[in-house]
Structures are given as C-alpha cells and as structure tokens.
Scaffold this active site. Structure first.
Site, PDB file in Angstrom:
ATOM      1  N   ASP A  80       0.794  -1.393  -0.211  1.00 49.78           N
ATOM      2  CA  ASP A  80       0.363   0.167   0.272  1.00 49.78           C
ATOM      3  C   ASP A  80       1.214   0.728  -0.190  1.00 49.78           C
ATOM      4  O   ASP A  80       0.781   2.334  -0.831  1.00 49.78           O
ATOM      5  CB  ASP A  80      -0.896   0.058   1.132  1.00 49.78           C
ATOM      6  CG  ASP A  80      -2.065  -0.583   1.130  1.00 49.78           C
ATOM      7  OD1 ASP A  80      -2.527  -1.622   0.224  1.00 49.78           O
ATOM      8  OD2 ASP A  80      -2.803  -0.178   1.666  1.00 49.78           O
ATOM      9  N   CYS A 121       1.216  -7.436   5.568  1.00 54.29           N
ATOM     10  CA  CYS A 121       0.313  -6.501   4.828  1.00 54.29           C
ATOM     11  C   CYS A 121      -0.833  -6.163   5.290  1.00 54.29           C
ATOM     12  O   CYS A 121      -1.639  -7.609   4.936  1.00 54.29           O
ATOM     13  CB  CYS A 121       1.800  -6.426   3.884  1.00 54.29           C
ATOM     14  SG  CYS A 121       2.826  -5.492   4.183  1.00 54.29           S
ATOM     15  N   ASP A 122      -1.621  -5.255   4.481  1.00 52.07           N
ATOM     16  CA  ASP A 122      -2.743  -4.920   4.455  1.00 52.07           C
ATOM     17  C   ASP A 122      -4.141  -5.830   3.875  1.00 52.07           C
ATOM     18  O   ASP A 122      -4.883  -5.813   4.775  1.00 52.07           O
ATOM     19  CB  ASP A 122      -3.015  -3.125   4.129  1.00 52.07           C
ATOM     20  CG  ASP A 122      -2.315  -2.293   4.032  1.00 52.07           C
ATOM     21  OD1 ASP A 122      -0.822  -2.787   4.766  1.00 52.07           O
ATOM     22  OD2 ASP A 122      -2.720  -1.621   4.522  1.00 52.07           O
ATOM     23  N   LYS A 123      -3.915  -5.853   2.915  1.00 52.22           N
ATOM     24  CA  LYS A 123      -5.253  -6.613   2.064  1.00 52.22           C
ATOM     25  C   LYS A 123      -4.986  -8.562   1.805  1.00 52.22           C
ATOM     26  O   LYS A 123      -6.399  -8.705   1.848  1.00 52.22           O
ATOM     27  CB  LYS A 123      -5.463  -5.420   0.819  1.00 52.22           C
ATOM     28  CG  LYS A 123      -5.694  -4.827   0.852  1.00 52.22           C
ATOM     29  CD  LYS A 123      -6.907  -4.387   1.964  1.00 52.22           C
ATOM     30  CE  LYS A 123      -6.152  -2.543   2.714  1.00 52.22           C
ATOM     31  NZ  LYS A 123      -5.257  -2.136   2.415  1.00 52.22           N
ATOM     32  N   CYS A 193       5.550  -1.580   8.258  1.00 54.10           N
ATOM     33  CA  CYS A 193       5.884  -0.776   9.010  1.00 54.10           C
ATOM     34  C   CYS A 193       5.362  -0.856  10.450  1.00 54.10           C
ATOM     35  O   CYS A 193       4.406  -1.305  10.985  1.00 54.10           O
ATOM     36  CB  CYS A 193       5.196   0.392   8.311  1.00 54.10           C
ATOM     37  SG  CYS A 193       5.413   0.341   6.217  1.00 54.10           S
ATOM     38  N   GLU A 446      -6.490   4.197  -0.942  1.00 56.47           N
ATOM     39  CA  GLU A 446      -6.645   4.898   0.687  1.00 56.47           C
ATOM     40  C   GLU A 446      -5.937   6.172   0.768  1.00 56.47           C
ATOM     41  O   GLU A 446      -5.774   6.900   0.212  1.00 56.47           O
ATOM     42  CB  GLU A 446      -5.207   4.068   1.723  1.00 56.47           C
ATOM     43  CG  GLU A 446      -5.420   2.783   2.114  1.00 56.47           C
ATOM     44  CD  GLU A 446      -4.548   2.191   2.401  1.00 56.47           C
ATOM     45  OE1 GLU A 446      -4.445   1.607   3.744  1.00 56.47           O
ATOM     46  OE2 GLU A 446      -3.599   2.545   2.513  1.00 56.47           O
ATOM     47  N   SER A 472      -5.507   5.106   4.878  1.00 62.04           N
ATOM     48  CA  SER A 472      -4.821   4.331   5.495  1.00 62.04           C
ATOM     49  C   SER A 472      -4.530   3.581   7.097  1.00 62.04           C
ATOM     50  O   SER A 472      -4.839   5.126   8.254  1.00 62.04           O
ATOM     51  CB  SER A 472      -2.567   5.021   5.452  1.00 62.04           C
ATOM     52  OG  SER A 472      -1.981   3.972   6.644  1.00 62.04           O
TER      53      SER A 472
END
Length: 557
Positions: A80, A121-123, A193, A446, A472
């Site tokens: 992202d 990570c995000d998705k 992160c 985002e 985000s």
C-alpha cells in the site's frame, strides 16, 4: 482415516497424479502423510514480505516435525505504501478478493489436508482469512511480523513520519536534506511498517480471532521469536488436521466479537472495519460497520501505538502483546473465553496456559486506567452517513472531536492532495473527497497522502477530512472514512456542494450536513447517472460486483 489429499494420492486410478507428485520430488511416505499447503505471499517489493522465503523454511520444518508434508505455493501482494497516491492504490483493496479466489482455486484443485497462511500487510492477510473461511479446511495464519522503528534525531520513527515530512517540506518547514534523512531512516529493514497501521492491526487481530498463535502480531520480523513462531505454526497445522479443527469452528460470532473488542482496545486501523465484516460475511455471519459502534461503547482503549501515540509494535510485544490485551479484558468479563483457537484450546484456557498479562503498564494500560474509556474507533451516523462512517477517534486531537465547517468538495484523492500541498486549504474547512468508494474509485483507495500533508503543514488540528474512500492505518487527525452509502451508489455525500456546513460530533457519534432531507433528495435526483472512472479490466469487473463499505466491500456469495 481418510484424508482430503487422498483425492490426489490414493488408489490405482491416482497413479497419474502420484507420477506428477513424484516429479516434484515427493516420496511414498510424504504422500501418505497429511499434506499441508503453505500459501506464501513472498515477493521482493513489499518489505513485510521480502523475508518470507526464509520464514517458510521454518514453517516447513515444523510441518515435517509433526508428521506432515509441506507444499508451498504463492500468491500476489500489493504494498500500500508504494501504491499510495497514484492509480496503483485503486488495486489494493480489490486484490483482497483476488487473493482469496487464488487460494480457493489452489487448495481445491490440489486438495490439501490443511493450510498455513503466510503473509503480511494490508489486504493480503484478510484475503487469506477469507479463503480459510470459504474453504473451511484446517488452517492457521502466520504473519511475517512488524518492522522495527527507525530513528531520526534519536527519536523512534516510522513510515507515517515520512509522509508527514513531505507536507513539511512542501510548506518550507524542512529542507531537502532533512526529508532525505526521514526517507532513509524510517524503514530499517524487513517487516510490516512499525506502527499499528493496517498490516499490524490485522496481524494482531488474527490472534484475537483465534486464527494465529500468541504474539503472531507483535514479535518483530527480525527477532528469533519469529522463527520459533514459524516452526510452532507448522507443527500446529498438522495438529489441527489431526484434530479436525476447522476455521468455522474457530471463527464464530463470539470470536468476531472478541476481535472487534481487541481492535477497540488497540485503537487499530480503520481498515479493520472493512476486513472484519468481510471475513464474517464469508463465514455466513452477519456483521456491518454499525456493530463496531456498539462494541466501541463497551471497550476501553488501552494502548497508544503510532500513529496515535509514541509507542511502536515492538514496544507492544515487550508489553505482552494481544495475549495481555485479551487477559486484561477477560478480567472485566469484556470478552468471550469459550471460542476455540488454533492453539488447540479455547481462548480462556490458552491465556491461562501461557500466563498472559501486562508486562509494561506504560504501554498497555489496565481497564481501570485506560487511555480512553471507549474504543479507539468510533462509528458515526447521520444524514450524511445513514449506513455509517468510521474514524480512529484515538488519533483525533481533542479540539477536533467536535467540528463544524464549510465543505470543500473534491472528486478524487489526487485533486485534494495537490490543493493541500499548494496551500489552498483554509482553516476550519471540511475537505470532502467523494467518488472514491469501492464502486466509485473504483477500489476505495487510501488517503494517507492528504492526511499526512495536512499534518505536515500543521493543519491537522484545524481541518477535517471526510470521504467515501478509506484511510491508511498510518493516518491520524479528524479523518472520517467509509461514508456509506458511497457517492457512486447515490449516497448523501454525492449531494454536497462547496460551502455546505458539515457538523462532526465524534463523542456523540454523529456526522451531518446542515441540509433538510428534502433538499438532499432533490439534489440527488438532479445528479447525472454515475459514469465509471475505469471501464475495462479487473477494476471494471470489480466495480460491478462490490458491495458498499459498511458491509466490508464484499462480493455476492
């Protein structure tokens, strides 16, 4: 006992199948053992994934030690941060369903007995958990772990501070050399992160859901504990197959309540309000954004981790991680203890066995001394968001918890960002970024760049931003997202005009525009038909199927 993998390994009619498996190097005894697929999202562009090729070896060792046979396959992943603020971000959320589909295809075409879901990570994380819900074969999730924070001027820092530094540089507050210092120091190596952004939020919530082992979400990527955890995960995968414990035995309605409760205590990313309902949807459990609002009022916010506070996920790990959060909530009967976990025992028994508890009260507070008395996320409703909107209230300055101001309308994130960095936003305004929802974006990109730019120029305590898109996990300030229904679906946000007075009341969970219902409906009736921004390829197909954000941006079952 018959196994699912017998469909490709047992009987004379499966001689061709076995011949192909022998070409892979599998022996007779390996084909007789439970076959555990390892869905590995390793790639060389996402820092949270670049080390998964090493971590998978530890998972394989654990599977072999427990008497199983590991079989690795791969899937995609979007970073992202790298996709931010350009057309690539439109593909991030849609990749979630594509990842789930790819796992379903792989684990059905090749009938594994169980799965290890290896990602960060995000998705990618929710995509894999959605696949586990749909397939319902014994499965366990393992994260690559959080990144350590970097340091600038002796202070811990992370990627969120680089985005903010861009705004500070654009407004002349720091030099190019100082911007470069943030750029080079903020991300020191492998891992997701370092703050409680979406990736680490979902890694931690996978624990609360019962689908990952203790400390999955907080043991840093570069610590030995991550290797230990990988071996234990592989071992547990075989145990889950032998005990026939499936995802839907774990992901119950009570377990989803626990997950939202943990999210509120964490003050995690607003994206969790997309992903948890989506996972529940594919588990045949009805859950929407409004369910978050109900839980938020009951659960105290117990820890302030970047971007909401000074700590990073490594500090959370040392303080006791998700087990400490769950144990603290358990003391006040704020969670359910009966849901099964991939540990092989119900949540309450697991917490007792691992002696879970707070190890650093400066990082994780007790229930009677919380950071805030209610949850880190708030759900707002009103005539501007009839089906809800979400804000990370734990990261909103006190003076912006209530705000009234004139709307400044933008129909894309890029347009809003450029106006902010050009210094053309006025104090007190409410920036409205619409037609960026799941259908309108398409892909619901985002908004980290605009929110970070506002913070960088020092206006995050003077200007609010609302959107039918999302934020985000690194965003902070009065950033209200997921406004539902979205503009592309004819939601009230589409009726707004420059200068309309928007009223935000986070303590009372309200988001309104100072217009009558009759005026809103008149304006909506006068709008032209929605024209899709992208008309070919995956995003065009995605836009025709995807639900609104309050339901998790899901596809019809």
């Amino acid at each position: 006992m018959s196994k699912r993998s017998d469909l490709m390994t047992k009987g004379p009619e499966r001689a061709p199948h076995r011949s192909l498996l022998r070409a892979d190097g599998f022996t007779d005894w390996e084909m007789e053992q439970p076959m555990i697929g390892i869905a590995n999202s390793f790639n060389e562009i996402i820092p949270g994934h670049m080390h998964l090729d090493k971590l998978v070896d530890a998972v394989k060792a654990g599977i072999y030690a427990a008497g199983g046979t590991p079989v690795v396959f791969n899937t995609i992943g979007v970073c992202d941060g790298i996709a931010m603020n350009h057309v690539g971000m439109k593909y991030s959320l849609p990749s979630r369903e594509l990842i789930a589909d790819s796992l379903e295809i792989m684990a059905t075409a090749h009938p594994f007995d169980g799965l290890v879901l290896l990602s960060s990570c995000d998705k990618i994380i929710p995509g894999m958990l959605i696949a586990a819900a749909r397939l319902n074969i014994p499965s366990i999730f393992l994260s690559g772990g959080p990144m350590l924070p970097g340091k600038v001027d002796g202070k811990d820092t992370g990627l969120d501070k680089v985005f903010e530094a861009v705004g500070r540089f654009k407004s002349g507050k720091i030099s190019q050399q100082e911007l470069t210092e943030f750029e080079c120091a903020a991300c020191p190596g492998a891992g997701s992160c370092s703050g409680m952004f979406t990736a680490n939020t979902m890694s931690n919530l996978a624990e609360a859901l019962g689908m990952a082992l203790p400390f999955n979400g907080s043991a840093p990527a570069v610590f030995a504990e991550r290797i230990w955890l990988a071996k234990q995960t592989g071992y547990k995968a075989v145990e889950l197959v032998n005990a026939d414990i499936k995802p839907r035995d774990i992901m119950t309605k009570e377990a989803f309540y626990n997950t939202i409760a943990a999210d509120m205590a964490l003050g995690g990313s607003t994206n969790s309000a997309l992903h948890i309902p989506a996972i529940a949807y594919y588990t045949d459990i009805d859950m929407t954004l409004k369910d978050f609002g109900k839980v938020s009022k009951k659960i105290p916010h117990l820890t302030s981790i970047a971007p909401a506070g000074p700590h990073h996920v490594v500090d959370f790990f040392y303080a006791g991680g998700i087990p400490a959060i769950m144990a603290e909530l358990q003391k006040s009967d704020l969670i359910h203890t009966r849901p099964m976990t991939v540990y092989g025992k119900p949540l309450g028994e697991m917490l007792t066995e691992i002696q879970a508890g707070i190890k650093d009260p400066s990082v994780i507070r007790s229930v009677d001394k919380p950071v805030h008395p209610t949850g880190g996320l708030a759900v707002l409703t009103g005539n501007l968001a009839p089906d809800g909107a979400v804000v990370k209230q734990a990261a909103v300055a006190d003076e912006m918890l209530t705000h009234s101001g004139p709307a400044r309308i933008f129909s894309s994130e890029e347009e809003a960002f450029q106006t902010i960095v050009d210094g053309k936003i006025n104090k007190g305004e409410v920036i409205v970024v619409r037609y960026e929802g799941p259908k309108g974006g398409p892909g619901m990109q985002e908004m980290l760049s605009p929110t970070s730019a506002l913070a960088g120029i020092g206006m995050d305590k003077e200007v609010a931003l609302i959107t039918d898109g999302r934020f985000s996990g690194a965003s902070h300030g009065a950033a209200i997202g997921h406004v539902s229904p979205e503009a592309a679906a004819g939601g009230p946000i589409a009726a707004l005009k420059d200068g309309d007075i928007i009223e935000i009341d986070i303590p009372n969970n309200k988001l309104d525009v100072r217009l009558s219902e009759e005026e809103i409906q008149t304006r909506l009736a006068e709008l032209p038909d929605f024209e899709p921004k992208i008309k070919t390829g995956y995003l065009a197909r995605y836009a025709t199927m995807v639900s609104s954000a309050d339901k998790g941006a899901v596809f019809p079952r």
